[in-house]
Design a protein around this motif. Structure first.
Motif, mmCIF file in Angstrom:
data_model
loop_
_atom_site.group_PDB
_atom_site.id
_atom_site.type_symbol
_atom_site.label_atom_id
_atom_site.label_comp_id
_atom_site.label_asym_id
_atom_site.label_seq_id
_atom_site.Cartn_x
_atom_site.Cartn_y
_atom_site.Cartn_z
ATOM 1 N N LEU A 1 -22.163 19.201 -8.633
ATOM 2 C CA LEU A 1 -21.864 17.892 -9.219
ATOM 3 C C LEU A 1 -21.987 17.979 -10.735
ATOM 4 C CD1 LEU A 1 -23.920 15.753 -6.684
ATOM 5 C CD2 LEU A 1 -21.438 16.008 -6.739
ATOM 6 N N HIS A 2 -20.876 17.756 -11.413
ATOM 7 C CA HIS A 2 -20.907 17.806 -12.878
ATOM 8 C C HIS A 2 -20.992 16.398 -13.452
ATOM 9 C CE1 HIS A 2 -16.730 16.427 -13.109
ATOM 10 N NE2 HIS A 2 -16.415 17.337 -12.205
ATOM 11 N N GLY A 3 -21.278 16.343 -14.747
ATOM 12 C CA GLY A 3 -21.420 15.049 -15.408
ATOM 13 C C GLY A 3 -20.093 14.493 -15.886
ATOM 14 N N LEU A 4 -20.188 13.475 -16.727
ATOM 15 C CA LEU A 4 -19.011 12.836 -17.315
ATOM 16 C C LEU A 4 -18.739 13.439 -18.685
ATOM 17 C CD1 LEU A 4 -19.884 9.083 -16.603
ATOM 18 C CD2 LEU A 4 -18.444 10.579 -15.215
ATOM 19 N N VAL A 5 -17.491 13.346 -19.107
ATOM 20 C CA VAL A 5 -17.156 13.680 -20.490
ATOM 21 C C VAL A 5 -17.214 12.386 -21.292
ATOM 22 C CG1 VAL A 5 -15.489 14.708 -22.065
ATOM 23 C CG2 VAL A 5 -15.644 15.531 -19.707
ATOM 24 N N ARG A 6 -18.085 12.365 -22.284
ATOM 25 C CA ARG A 6 -18.276 11.159 -23.088
ATOM 26 C C ARG A 6 -17.694 11.343 -24.490
ATOM 27 N NH1 ARG A 6 -21.617 7.340 -21.014
ATOM 28 N NH2 ARG A 6 -22.776 7.891 -19.124
ATOM 29 N N VAL B 1 -11.395 23.538 -2.572
ATOM 30 C CA VAL B 1 -10.343 22.510 -2.583
ATOM 31 C C VAL B 1 -10.550 21.625 -3.806
ATOM 32 C CG1 VAL B 1 -10.082 22.518 -0.075
ATOM 33 C CG2 VAL B 1 -11.660 20.893 -1.125
ATOM 34 N N ASN B 2 -9.447 21.220 -4.413
ATOM 35 C CA ASN B 2 -9.597 20.343 -5.579
ATOM 36 C C ASN B 2 -9.749 18.899 -5.126
ATOM 37 O OD1 ASN B 2 -6.857 19.632 -4.896
ATOM 38 N ND2 ASN B 2 -6.545 18.981 -7.006
ATOM 39 N N PRO B 3 -10.595 18.107 -5.795
ATOM 40 C CA PRO B 3 -10.595 16.671 -5.520
ATOM 41 C C PRO B 3 -9.188 16.143 -5.797
ATOM 42 C CG PRO B 3 -12.504 17.283 -6.842
ATOM 43 C CD PRO B 3 -11.582 18.482 -6.806
ATOM 44 N N PRO B 4 -8.471 15.679 -4.776
ATOM 45 C CA PRO B 4 -7.049 15.350 -4.993
ATOM 46 C C PRO B 4 -6.888 14.162 -5.938
ATOM 47 C CG PRO B 4 -7.783 14.586 -2.840
ATOM 48 C CD PRO B 4 -8.901 15.400 -3.402
ATOM 49 N N ALA C 1 -9.782 17.432 -16.683
ATOM 50 C CA ALA C 1 -9.816 18.699 -17.408
ATOM 51 C C ALA C 1 -11.123 19.437 -17.170
ATOM 52 C CB ALA C 1 -9.607 18.456 -18.904
ATOM 53 N N LEU C 2 -12.242 18.713 -17.195
ATOM 54 C CA LEU C 2 -13.539 19.335 -16.921
ATOM 55 C C LEU C 2 -13.600 19.836 -15.485
ATOM 56 C CD1 LEU C 2 -16.512 20.021 -17.517
ATOM 57 C CD2 LEU C 2 -17.082 17.652 -16.927
ATOM 58 N N ASP C 3 -13.290 18.967 -14.552
ATOM 59 C CA ASP C 3 -13.410 19.275 -13.129
ATOM 60 C C ASP C 3 -12.564 20.494 -12.751
ATOM 61 O OD1 ASP C 3 -14.513 17.823 -10.569
ATOM 62 O OD2 ASP C 3 -12.500 18.476 -10.049
ATOM 63 N N ASN C 4 -11.317 20.516 -13.207
ATOM 64 C CA ASN C 4 -10.416 21.594 -12.817
ATOM 65 C C ASN C 4 -10.659 22.878 -13.596
ATOM 66 O OD1 ASN C 4 -8.295 20.543 -10.726
ATOM 67 N ND2 ASN C 4 -8.609 18.861 -12.158
ATOM 68 N N THR C 5 -11.155 22.757 -14.809
ATOM 69 C CA THR C 5 -11.530 23.975 -15.544
ATOM 70 C C THR C 5 -12.640 24.709 -14.811
ATOM 71 O OG1 THR C 5 -10.863 23.162 -17.725
ATOM 72 C CG2 THR C 5 -12.585 24.835 -17.666
ATOM 73 N N LEU C 6 -13.669 23.982 -14.399
ATOM 74 C CA LEU C 6 -14.791 24.618 -13.704
ATOM 75 C C LEU C 6 -14.323 25.282 -12.413
ATOM 76 C CD1 LEU C 6 -17.576 21.903 -14.172
ATOM 77 C CD2 LEU C 6 -17.045 23.862 -15.639
ATOM 78 N N GLN C 7 -13.446 24.598 -11.688
ATOM 79 C CA GLN C 7 -12.934 25.184 -10.447
ATOM 80 C C GLN C 7 -12.130 26.449 -10.726
ATOM 81 O OE1 GLN C 7 -11.400 22.109 -7.477
ATOM 82 N NE2 GLN C 7 -11.653 20.838 -9.290
ATOM 83 N N ASP C 8 -11.306 26.405 -11.770
ATOM 84 C CA ASP C 8 -10.476 27.567 -12.065
ATOM 85 C C ASP C 8 -11.313 28.751 -12.535
ATOM 86 O OD1 ASP C 8 -7.826 28.619 -12.080
ATOM 87 O OD2 ASP C 8 -7.895 28.630 -14.264
ATOM 88 N N ASN D 1 -15.182 25.670 3.712
ATOM 89 C CA ASN D 1 -14.959 26.077 2.325
ATOM 90 C C ASN D 1 -16.262 26.641 1.763
ATOM 91 O OD1 ASN D 1 -13.087 23.022 1.623
ATOM 92 N ND2 ASN D 1 -12.561 24.710 2.948
ATOM 93 N N ASP D 2 -16.136 27.383 0.682
ATOM 94 C CA ASP D 2 -17.331 27.966 0.065
ATOM 95 C C ASP D 2 -18.014 27.010 -0.913
ATOM 96 O OD1 ASP D 2 -17.481 31.098 0.722
ATOM 97 O OD2 ASP D 2 -15.402 30.455 0.677
ATOM 98 N N LEU D 3 -17.214 26.251 -1.631
ATOM 99 C CA LEU D 3 -17.763 25.462 -2.738
ATOM 100 C C LEU D 3 -16.923 24.216 -2.942
ATOM 101 C CD1 LEU D 3 -19.585 25.232 -5.369
ATOM 102 C CD2 LEU D 3 -17.810 26.576 -6.519
ATOM 103 N N LEU D 4 -17.574 23.129 -3.296
ATOM 104 C CA LEU D 4 -16.867 21.935 -3.767
ATOM 105 C C LEU D 4 -17.420 21.595 -5.140
ATOM 106 C CD1 LEU D 4 -14.896 19.542 -3.183
ATOM 107 C CD2 LEU D 4 -16.932 18.226 -2.601
ATOM 108 N N ILE D 5 -16.529 21.402 -6.104
ATOM 109 C CA ILE D 5 -16.918 20.947 -7.437
ATOM 110 C C ILE D 5 -16.381 19.545 -7.620
ATOM 111 C CG2 ILE D 5 -16.600 21.309 -9.913
ATOM 112 C CD1 ILE D 5 -16.556 24.288 -9.421
ATOM 113 N N SER D 6 -17.266 18.627 -7.976
ATOM 114 C CA SER D 6 -16.868 17.221 -8.047
ATOM 115 C C SER D 6 -17.721 16.499 -9.074
ATOM 116 C CB SER D 6 -17.050 16.562 -6.669
ATOM 117 O OG SER D 6 -16.868 15.163 -6.737
ATOM 118 N N GLY D 7 -17.215 15.393 -9.555
ATOM 119 C CA GLY D 7 -18.013 14.522 -10.400
ATOM 120 C C GLY D 7 -19.069 13.806 -9.571
#
Length: 917
Positions: free
Chosen positions: A562-567, A56-59, A71-78, A526-532
């Motif tokens: 859990l991914h990092g921030l885009v700086r 599921v995407n973080p809405p 862009a980072l969060d949804n790229t990784l999910q896709d 769900n199998d996986l959650l990708i989130s900041g």
């Protein structure tokens, strides 16, 4: 043919191809292919007999626009969803938006203000209708932008956290938790936004450094009591003098000898005359200031806890502000009349409560003046000490947040947190990277009650009704509440629920819960959650709590990444105020979605922050172009789509070698994806495409396009398109369609490579020997200034049998790529020569008549001296702590990069000199 269900080979039509354009233009293909995928329902799970895979995407907020974090969060999910879809799983990516209570209400209120209107001119119901109108007209911006990024979400099941089925789930959860004693009403401090007039969450509080003051005041001891040193007062210090009007105690440390004799005695507060006790509490640090702390439990989070320990009930704690942070009379009536109605701060040129408190304390002689010594030695006195103060601001209201004592609804988070704590401990939930576990446990094991009520009109209205005597009735409908009330008149709670409360149900309410639908039964958990990582507690942990509580102890997802921030490029956090925000849509316009996606994946290294680097995005656009040109080359030489999922038969070493490279690349990719190492996965396919396929395989087969080589090259190119597809879906889909007529099974529905082959060690050794020879010879020529196309001879006395066989089997490649007219198996003639290593061989290449040895040695020696000198100078600067600590970060970074460049150049020049003997 790597496809999900290809027709039998005997019935398959010929693979005709469509000539590719000379130039790769992302804009021409992106909209076309996304519309094709979506229109044909190719994002929907449609494999009922396959293993399900759910994410599921973080809405995002319905008010939002795509930012670089999205862009980072949804790229990784896709990447993950496309990969699992290619592996044959029944992949569902749930998509939707959050109703974003505060943000959405503010957007609509601003629209009203622009037309000289306001919310309070409407009934609650009429205003909510206005919000729904806005949502229908303008609420789809971010979902359109997610499509531009290439996100393969199941839009047919798009969700909204205010959809009727979702509201049904939210109300049920609230009522059930209330009936289980896990939701209750309580009087506690909250983060109060005086502009928005609502409680807000910690995530909506931004701490800013503000230039302020630190005032010191004398609080007289009551009843003639004195300290051991004879003083008749205690000095306290504060950055918020106005809160003095609601002081209820002064805290000292029980171990502080200065105050042990007065613990239990009283202070007489100078302005209000209120008698307040001196209490012992560890919050007072004897090493800080006077060691005494004024306690205002109704307006400070630390003081609230001190007050409770001192025996003050929250209901008895004094409140001195209204919802707009204007002074109101306290319950004991002791605030002087001139303060009532004042704002807390100076406003519109008029002094506020803060300024009047300081003025009156000074007039009473109870302000401790602060001495300041100028450079010339002159001493002046000031009312306060200058301080930089960490000040909380509301991220949307933009005003200073006030800790405010109010009645709110709370969730017993400590009870709900226990099962998720155990789920992480026993491995039912895996947190990646594992380093976040410590933070997770620390927060969950010390979790505070969760305030879930908000003073807004837009949102899920709390299903609670009150009788005139304050009795509360919680039910799913008003009719049920009336029944509980026995027919008494009841009034509904005005508040709505925190949006984090509803989004905590996202993994299961989106699947139809509380109804036991087939979708829910198949795709929960769900199998996986990708989130900041920044919403680990506000969203992820709360999903774990609600998910396990309402789904029979089942975890909401098996893995949490859990991914990092885009700086920004310099490592700073992006912000509008700094002007360093990067718009991903502009990057897509400039470089294409594929290039941005590949950058995001290649830079994501297990939760480390990603530094924005446009040069690398441009580099990945060039990578897509290189693949495009390689496909055009293959196409122009009769190489097209493969007709086999398994590797074709191969007899030539170069073909055996490239098949083995595919086998190894698939294995490395699978391992990287299993470990959620997006950077390793992206770099694996990048190097295979650029190095092995484009730079070497195509070069090695040029001029030798027999049927075997055409079949192998077409098969390898198909495998590349499949393996690269999760990262670069647009260019790969375009090439897939152009290289063969296969409209009935586009790449998105293809099958993950199954080469059905192994690595041929002999072929691998032979081709890698050729690659080493060519690469090392080209490097040596470049170092010595020899033209790349210059034909040379080499000598290799006593070669091993394997090396001799390799040389004899590849005369054409050695001549064409290494530019060696011959390799003689005999001793080299006397004279200057360079040595070239390849495998177990050390070839001698004479240089007499090729270069001026003396002049070349002189040139290289001079260049080496300069590079060595510069490298040592930079090394000295970088070893100086003063430079590293005081220079601007970008200057230090440049010095390090320059040092690395000069050191590498010195090493290269040394090697070149060594070649000349």
């Amino acid at each position: 043919m790597a496809c999900a269900s290809p027709p039998p080979l005997a019935k398959r039509r010929p693979m005709s191809s469509t000539p590719l354009d000379k130039t790769f233009d992302p804009a021409q293909i992106e909209a076309k292919w996304y519309a094709h995928w979506e229109t044909n329902g190719l994002f929907r799970p449609a494999r009922p007999h396959a293993v399900p895979f759910t994410i599921v995407n973080p809405p995002p907020n319905v008010t939002g626009s795509l930012h670089i974090g999205h862009a980072l969060d949804n790229t990784l999910q896709d990447v993950v969803v496309r990969y699992e879809r290619l592996r044959g799983k029944d992949a569902l990516w749930v998509v939707g938006t959050d109703h974003a209570g505060i943000a959405t209400q503010m957007v609509v209120e601003r629209q009203l203000e622009a037309s000289q209107d306001k919310r309070t001119n409407y009934s609650r119901e009429a205003f909510v209708d206005k919000v729904w109108e806005w949502k229908a007209e303008s609420g789809g911006t971010i979902t359109r932008q997610l499509r531009r990024l290439g996100c393969s979400m199941d839009w047919s099941r798009e969700q909204f956290t205010m959809d009727p089925h979702f509201t049904k789930a939210v109300v049920k959860v609230f009522v059930d938790l209330y009936n289980q004693g896990l939701i209750y009403r309580d009087k506690r401090l909250v983060n109060w936004d005086p502009k928005l007039k609502t409680a807000i969450s910690d995530l909506e509080v931004e701490t800013q450094e503000v230039k302020g003051h630190f005032w010191h005041f004398r609080y007289p001891l009551a009843d003639g009591v004195k300290l051991a040193d004879g003083r008749d007062h205690i000095v306290v210090a504060t950055t918020r003098p106005e809160t003095m009007l609601a002081d209820m105690a002064v805290a000292v440390n029980a171990e502080d000898p200065r105050y042990q004799s007065v613990i239990g005695k009283f202070i007489e507060q100078p302005i209000t005359g209120r008698r307040i006790p001196i209490v012992a509490d560890e919050h007072a640090d004897p090493e800080l200031g006077s060691g005494a702390v004024k306690i205002t439990p109704g307006h400070d989070f630390n003081d609230f806890e001190v007050g409770k320990r001192a025996g003050f009930k929250p209901a008895d704690m004094l409140n001195m502000f209204d919802a707009e942070a204007n002074v109101v009379q306290t319950s004991d009536g002791l605030i002087p009349a001139e303060f009532v109605g004042l704002h807390r701060f100076r406003r519109d040129g008029l002094d506020g409560a803060r300024e009047l408190v300081v003025e009156q304390m000074k007039a009473l002689g109870q302000l401790v003046m602060f001495s300041v010594t100028a450079k010339d030695g002159e001493v002046t006195e000031k009312d306060a000490e200058d301080r930089v103060i960490q000040t909380p601001y509301g991220d949307r209201g933009g005003v200073v947040i006030e800790p405010w004592l109010t009645d709110q609804w709370y969730v017993d988070a400590a009870t709900l947190a226990k099962p998720p704590i155990e789920a992480v401990r026993d491995g039912r939930i895996e947190i990646v990277p594992k380093s976040w576990e410590k933070t997770y446990f620390n927060w969950m094991e010390n979790i505070q009650p969760w305030c879930v009520s908000r003073q807004l009109w837009w949102g899920h209205r709390i299903p609670a009704w009150y009788a005139d005597d304050g009795q509360v009735y919680v039910a799913e409908t008003e009719a049920e509440a009336l029944a509980l009330a026995g027919g008494r008149a009841i009034t509904r709670d005005e508040d709505v629920l925190d949006t984090w409360f509803s989004s905590a149900l996202w993994p299961f309410a989106t699947l139809g819960w509380p109804d036991e639908s087939a979708l829910y039964q198949r795709h929960y958990p769900n199998d996986l959650l990708i989130s900041g990582f920044d919403i680990l507690f506000f969203w992820c942990a709360r999903m774990a709590m609600q998910g396990m509580h309402f789904n029979g102890g089942q975890v909401p997802w098996k893995r949490l990444y859990l991914h990092g921030l885009v700086r920004a490029a310099d490592g700073q956090k992006m912000s509008k105020s700094k002007g360093n925000v990067v718009d991903p849509l502009l990057l897509i316009d400039e470089y294409g979605a594929d290039a941005l996606r590949f950058f995001m994946a290649s830079m994501e290294s297990q939760g480390r922050d990603v530094k924005m680097d446009k040069a690398r995005i441009e580099g990945y656009r060039n990578f897509a172009t290189k693949l495009w040109n390689a496909a055009r080359f293959c196409q122009s030489n009769g190489i097209g789509a493969s007709t086999s999922l398994a590797a074709p038969p191969a007899t030539l070493a170069v073909n055996k070698w490239i098949i083995g490279e595919v086998v190894e690349t698939v294995a490395a990719l699978d391992q990287a994806m299993a470990d959620l190492r997006f950077d390793a996965a992206a770099n694996t396919i990048y190097h295979f495409v650029w190095d092995q396929f484009c730079d070497w395989y195509i070069e090695l087969i040029k001029g030798s396009f027999d049927e075997e080589t055409k079949a192998v090259a077409g098969w390898v190119l198909d495998q590349i398109l499949v393996m690269l597809h999760p990262f670069m879906p647009f260019v790969t889909e375009e090439l897939w369609g152009a290289l063969g007529e296969r409209a009935d099974y586009p790449l998105i529905t293809a099958k993950w490579p199954e080469p059905g082959a192994g690595v041929d060690a002999a072929a691998k050794r032979e081709v890698e020997w050729l690659i080493a020879l060519v690469g090392n010879l080209r490097t040596a020529k470049n170092e010595l200034g020899i033209a790349p196309g210059a034909k040379l001879e080499a000598y290799l006395p006593d070669p091993s049998l394997a090396t001799r066989a390799t040389i004899e089997a590849n005369p054409g490649a050695i001549d064409r790529l290494a530019r060696l007219s011959a390799i003689r198996f005999e001793a080299a003639p006397q004279g200057a020569a360079m040595q070239i290593g390849a495998g177990d061989a050390n070839l001698i290449v004479p240089l007499e008549g090729v270069v001026d040895i003396a002049a070349e040695k002189a040139r290289l020696a001079k260049a080496l001296e300069l590079s060595t000198k510069e490298a040592k100078s930079l090394e000295g600067r970088l070893s100086n702590p003063s430079f590293v600590e005081k220079a601007k970060p970008e200057a230090v970074e440049k010095a390090r990069a320059d040092h690395a460049m000069h050191a590498a150049e010195a090493e290269r020049l040394s090697a070149a000199l060594a070649r000349l003997g």
